[in-house]
Scaffold this motif. Structure first.
Motif, PDB file in Angstrom:
ATOM      1  N   VAL B 264      38.095  -4.327  16.264  1.00  0.00           N
ATOM      2  CA  VAL B 264      38.793  -3.109  15.847  1.00  0.00           C
ATOM      3  C   VAL B 264      40.276  -3.205  16.193  1.00  0.00           C
ATOM      4  N   ASP B 265      40.550  -3.677  17.389  1.00  0.00           N
ATOM      5  CA  ASP B 265      41.943  -3.748  17.815  1.00  0.00           C
ATOM      6  C   ASP B 265      42.729  -4.719  16.941  1.00  0.00           C
ATOM      7  N   ASP B 266      42.066  -5.797  16.531  1.00  0.00           N
ATOM      8  CA  ASP B 266      42.710  -6.737  15.607  1.00  0.00           C
ATOM      9  C   ASP B 266      43.025  -6.055  14.277  1.00  0.00           C
ATOM     10  N   LEU B 267      42.116  -5.168  13.870  1.00  0.00           N
ATOM     11  CA  LEU B 267      42.253  -4.561  12.541  1.00  0.00           C
ATOM     12  C   LEU B 267      43.253  -3.412  12.524  1.00  0.00           C
ATOM     13  N   ILE B 268      43.196  -2.528  13.520  1.00  0.00           N
ATOM     14  CA  ILE B 268      44.035  -1.318  13.424  1.00  0.00           C
ATOM     15  C   ILE B 268      45.014  -1.155  14.584  1.00  0.00           C
ATOM     16  N   ARG B 269      45.070  -2.119  15.501  1.00  0.00           N
ATOM     17  CA  ARG B 269      46.039  -2.068  16.609  1.00  0.00           C
ATOM     18  C   ARG B 269      46.001  -0.706  17.305  1.00  0.00           C
ATOM     19  N   ALA B 270      44.816  -0.411  17.864  1.00  0.00           N
ATOM     20  CA  ALA B 270      44.614   0.906  18.480  1.00  0.00           C
ATOM     21  C   ALA B 270      44.932   0.889  19.965  1.00  0.00           C
ATOM     22  N   ASP B 271      45.457  -0.237  20.450  1.00  0.00           N
ATOM     23  CA  ASP B 271      45.813  -0.353  21.869  1.00  0.00           C
ATOM     24  C   ASP B 271      44.585  -0.136  22.763  1.00  0.00           C
ATOM     25  N   LEU B 272      43.460  -0.696  22.323  1.00  0.00           N
ATOM     26  CA  LEU B 272      42.238  -0.597  23.118  1.00  0.00           C
ATOM     27  C   LEU B 272      42.288  -1.607  24.262  1.00  0.00           C
ATOM     28  N   ASP B 273      41.459  -1.378  25.255  1.00  0.00           N
ATOM     29  CA  ASP B 273      41.371  -2.281  26.413  1.00  0.00           C
ATOM     30  C   ASP B 273      40.557  -3.514  26.021  1.00  0.00           C
ATOM     31  N   ARG B 274      41.259  -4.551  25.582  1.00  0.00           N
ATOM     32  CA  ARG B 274      40.583  -5.741  25.043  1.00  0.00           C
ATOM     33  C   ARG B 274      39.810  -6.512  26.102  1.00  0.00           C
ATOM     34  N   ASP B 275      40.116  -6.273  27.367  1.00  0.00           N
ATOM     35  CA  ASP B 275      39.406  -6.989  28.431  1.00  0.00           C
ATOM     36  C   ASP B 275      38.108  -6.308  28.834  1.00  0.00           C
ATOM     37  N   ALA B 276      37.933  -5.074  28.404  1.00  0.00           N
ATOM     38  CA  ALA B 276      36.705  -4.365  28.771  1.00  0.00           C
ATOM     39  C   ALA B 276      35.510  -5.014  28.103  1.00  0.00           C
ATOM     40  N   GLN B 277      34.382  -5.050  28.791  1.00  0.00           N
ATOM     41  CA  GLN B 277      33.142  -5.520  28.171  1.00  0.00           C
ATOM     42  C   GLN B 277      32.545  -4.431  27.281  1.00  0.00           C
ATOM     43  N   ALA B 278      32.839  -3.173  27.613  1.00  0.00           N
ATOM     44  CA  ALA B 278      32.322  -2.072  26.793  1.00  0.00           C
ATOM     45  C   ALA B 278      33.212  -0.851  26.965  1.00  0.00           C
ATOM     46  N   LEU B 279      33.337  -0.110  25.900  1.00  0.00           N
ATOM     47  CA  LEU B 279      34.038   1.178  25.953  1.00  0.00           C
ATOM     48  C   LEU B 279      33.037   2.282  25.655  1.00  0.00           C
ATOM     49  N   LEU B 280      33.237   3.379  26.336  1.00  0.00           N
ATOM     50  CA  LEU B 280      32.491   4.575  26.013  1.00  0.00           C
ATOM     51  C   LEU B 280      33.491   5.622  25.534  1.00  0.00           C
ATOM     52  N   LEU B 281      33.219   6.226  24.396  1.00  0.00           N
ATOM     53  CA  LEU B 281      34.079   7.280  23.856  1.00  0.00           C
ATOM     54  C   LEU B 281      33.269   8.566  23.832  1.00  0.00           C
ATOM     55  N   ALA B 282      33.854   9.619  24.364  1.00  0.00           N
ATOM     56  CA  ALA B 282      33.125  10.888  24.410  1.00  0.00           C
ATOM     57  C   ALA B 282      34.061  12.026  24.057  1.00  0.00           C
ATOM     58  N   GLN B 283      33.472  13.100  23.569  1.00  0.00           N
ATOM     59  CA  GLN B 283      34.252  14.316  23.333  1.00  0.00           C
ATOM     60  C   GLN B 283      33.476  15.524  23.822  1.00  0.00           C
ATOM     61  N   SER B 284      34.229  16.532  24.213  1.00  0.00           N
ATOM     62  CA  SER B 284      33.673  17.871  24.393  1.00  0.00           C
ATOM     63  C   SER B 284      34.453  18.814  23.503  1.00  0.00           C
ATOM     64  N   ASP B 285      33.730  19.606  22.709  1.00  0.00           N
ATOM     65  CA  ASP B 285      34.384  20.617  21.870  1.00  0.00           C
ATOM     66  C   ASP B 285      33.968  22.025  22.313  1.00  0.00           C
ATOM     67  N   SER B 286      33.603  22.156  23.588  1.00  0.00           N
ATOM     68  CA  SER B 286      33.154  23.463  24.069  1.00  0.00           C
ATOM     69  C   SER B 286      34.310  24.423  24.322  1.00  0.00           C
ATOM     70  N   GLY B 287      35.520  23.899  24.374  1.00  0.00           N
ATOM     71  CA  GLY B 287      36.689  24.763  24.515  1.00  0.00           C
ATOM     72  C   GLY B 287      36.920  25.215  25.948  1.00  0.00           C
TER      73      GLY B 287
END
Lengths: 477, 477
Positions: B264-287
């Motif tokens: 993904v980082d190669d494709l869209i240059r999202a400044d992701l942590d390329r050294d991480a073995q895994a990323l977790l992305l989460a959201q809360s929309d509870s306000g």
């Protein structure tokens, strides 16, 4: 008892033991009907109380072999005659299969047998910080199997949905005794037809549910409760409409009219506002500032709809009392006379119009119609009160009952919000769903229960073979 | 084109007009398959693009009369070959039926035709403060009809459920051309079998959906987004387990492993942590404070699971970029080679074990398996990357793909979380559901489409008539 009956009863007794197969007419009579007192019921030849899936299999094998109709049932809390016995048939009572087999907090699910009482499940999961939302009024004695059969709702539905929304997987014994396991333990899954949700709400006409895997939710925070009184019932419908368009999702939004308020207050002395024409009861369980904001908005919407009085409380005892008042509406009305309890769900935009219509129908019939219901989701229970010994009143009561159903349909609603169709509304079902849907129902019934042994005559009338042939040959024409 | 084909094509052209019935092989070829590039597809004799329910009726009448198979489809975003053409058949493309017929804020619902693009519906309701949650990765081009056919999920499911949870009512054209309207506009309703949810997820094998009444939710507050990096993918599984047992319900909880992060980082240059073995992305929309509390708890759970780095943001642009990064995982992997995209859902308690197992399977196969998925609901998409021109790699890729499905089943999961079964997994479906469920599937299929014209060969293999006879005679034995 005929010789033929003697034969299959003996086979059942051999398979399950004599204590599980009851034939004494004085005993079996107590299993002949559910709570729909005015609906026709037959006399079962045998009442069978299996202890395991294997015993249910044995019962259905015997029934298929001898062509005996089978009425599956739980505690008998139903309100539409869905569990009413068939003359000469088997009434299959699942109350002995009452184990909570598993509570799995790491998967937020429970696995239960059908005879588990709704409240027992709620209590069993609470210690894990979990919550099983569906809460029909009879939650302290109705069974999960019955809840599954009619897809029960309750007070929670406005925020948390109905029984089917919590069904992940089922074990079902089919008409011929084969055991179907369908569904899953996962949150998501699209492997094949959604058979589990086909059995939910099928009122025992497609199979006998012997185990259910049910999704749970985290327990919500303690609720804040709001009560508001109004000069007309229809004002509560206006509040519902404003709630919906305001993007508010209360965890409860119930209405009771003056008839119900006074009947309940007479019964439990809840210190309700007896002069109010209608009460609205609401809760928010969103917790903290979110709950406070929701109750503040609800308060404003009530005031703008012309409430005479609005009060909210986070005192659990006061909240429980108000909830009890709502739950006692039906028992309280029962003290006033015989009841015909309607169960119409209308689109939420039509709640006010529907309540107005019920008032007009009551006036036309010259009878009391107590209006109570889950206003927040549009599922209303207008209840006709009458003297069953008075033929004229009885006739007018049935006319009013039908007029309320017709009104619901005319507003884009349904004749069965959460109680099921059973015996009481089988004709109305046909009117609601129309001939194409009816023929699809018949084709599915025929595919799964070709001999028509499972709860015959409930939900819909089975067409003649000639009709089914036409349906079955749909694409071959 | 045979004389017989010429006849029915002419009948279709007479009914719909020549511009709606395409037979030029160069044109029809572009409708031959969906996105499952490695799955077999036939060559349709005609591609038909109806503009109305009446035209769909006409198509199915012609098809039944002449015994021509019909493959219904939308935009073709499917991932399992469910829309792949049948040799000599009709491919029925619903994309011209693309009207949002109604948005009803006072009932929180919308009525749409099947060709409406998911994003179009989302955009149409947003102005009313409303939200249609199901959001498959292809939401900006997939159609609601396709979403209904496979019961699509997306990133929202961990909090908001899947497509079927939003289906109130359907209009369906049956195999013989009759029009079934089923379901309702009300929140609740138990009048008859839940036919709407039987059609949802049936992958076009039971009827052609021509209209849907869909429930909507109030738009949630803007989300807070959290990203956390880990030394192993399995640590993200541990977070999932802690989230579930903590009673937390994030509005998103996604995982990507290093293969996906770097692609993904190669494709869209999202400044992701390329050294991480895994990323977790989460959201809360509870306000408000609720969202802050949820993100604080999530942060703690990530840290306790050994996260190297945890960061949260309420900046919409940063949140959107992270979301885009997750959505681009599959397109990014596609740049690395041919893909076999799995879609296994496991019980949430098994996510960590499942991820470990995928790592082992990749090592065994000597191939890269990019692990990405909806960790919060246990629906994972391990994706085997290989060189399709290399026969040995190709063989190992299919072996790994199957091993991942088998692993999912062994953990109590399903081979189809949200993409459907289609052609790709028809054999696996049988393995998952077993012979009793398969025979019930066949009996229902036979009841609604006795000639087997609707999307034959998809979802499950149809049994021989002899088998069906045995099923159909269940209770008569």
């Amino acid at each position: 008892m005929t010789a033929r009956t003697t034969t299959w009863v003996r086979e059942l007794q051999d398979a399950l033991g004599r204590d599980s197969v009851l034939t004494d007419p004085e005993v079996t009579a107590s299993y002949a009907r559910d709570q729909a007192m005015l609906v026709q019921a037959g006399v079962p030849a045998a009442v069978v109380l299996p202890r395991s899936t294997a015993e249910v299999v044995a019962v259905l094998q015997v029934a298929s072999r001898h062509g005996v109709p089978v009425v599956p049932r739980g505690a008998g809390s139903g309100l539409v005659g869905g569990a009413n016995a068939i003359d000469g048939g088997i009434t299959l009572v699942l109350t002995r299969m009452d184990a909570v087999l598993e509570v799995a907090p790491a998967d937020r699910l429970a696995v239960v047998q059908p005879g588990v009482v709704n409240k027992t499940l709620r209590d069993a999961v609470r210690g894990h910080g979990l919550f099983y939302p569906p809460d029909p009024a009879s939650y302290d004695w109705c069974t999960i199997g019955g809840n599954l059969a009619v897809n029960s709702g309750g007070l929670c539905c406005v925020k948390y949905g109905v029984t089917t929304d919590y069904v992940l997987g089922l074990e079902v014994v089919l008409a011929d005794g084969r055991v179907l396991r369908t569904g899953r333990r996962t949150v998501k899954g699209v492997a094949g037809y959604d058979l589990a949700r086909l059995f939910v709400g099928s009122e025992g006409t497609l199979g006998v549910i012997t185990e259910a895997t049910l999704a749970l939710r985290p327990s919500p925070p303690a609720p804040i409760t709001l009560v508001a009184s109004f000069g007309t019932s229809a004002q509560t419908g206006q509040v519902v409409e404003r709630v919906v368009t305001s993007g508010l999702v209360p965890s409860m939004l119930e209405v009771m009219d003056q008839t119900c308020i006074r009947a309940v207050d007479d019964l439990i002395r809840a210190d309700l506002d007896r002069d109010a024409q209608a009460l609205l009861l609401a809760q928010s369980d969103s917790g903290g500032e979110a709950a406070a904001a929701e109750i503040a908005l609800l308060t404003r919407l009530c005031e703008e709809a012309g409430a005479d009085f609005v009060h909210s409380t986070d005192d659990p005892a006061e909240g429980d009392l108000l909830l009890t008042a709502r739950r006692m509406a039906l028992p309280a009305l029962e003290r006033l006379g015989s009841l015909l309890l309607d169960d119409v769900a209308v689109p939420r935009s039509q709640v006010a119009t529907f309540i107005d219509g019920c008032v007009a129908i009551a006036a036309e019939a010259g009878l009391v119609v107590g209006v109570v219901g889950h206003a927040g989701d549009g599922n209303m229970h207008p209840t006709v009160v009458f003297d069953a010994a008075d033929d004229d009143q009885r006739a007018r009561a049935f006319t009013a009952f039908d007029a309320i159903l017709a009104l619901g349909l005319s507003l884009g609603g349904t004749v069965a919000g959460e109680h099921g169709v059973g015996t009481l509304k089988a004709d109305w079902l046909e009117r609601e769903i129309g001939p194409v849907s009816l023929s699809v129902h018949q084709a599915i019934k025929d595919a799964l229960d070709p001999a028509g042994l499972l709860n015959p005559g409930k939900l819909f009338r089975r067409g003649h073979r000639a009709d089914l042939g036409a349906v079955g040959a749909l694409a071959g024409s």
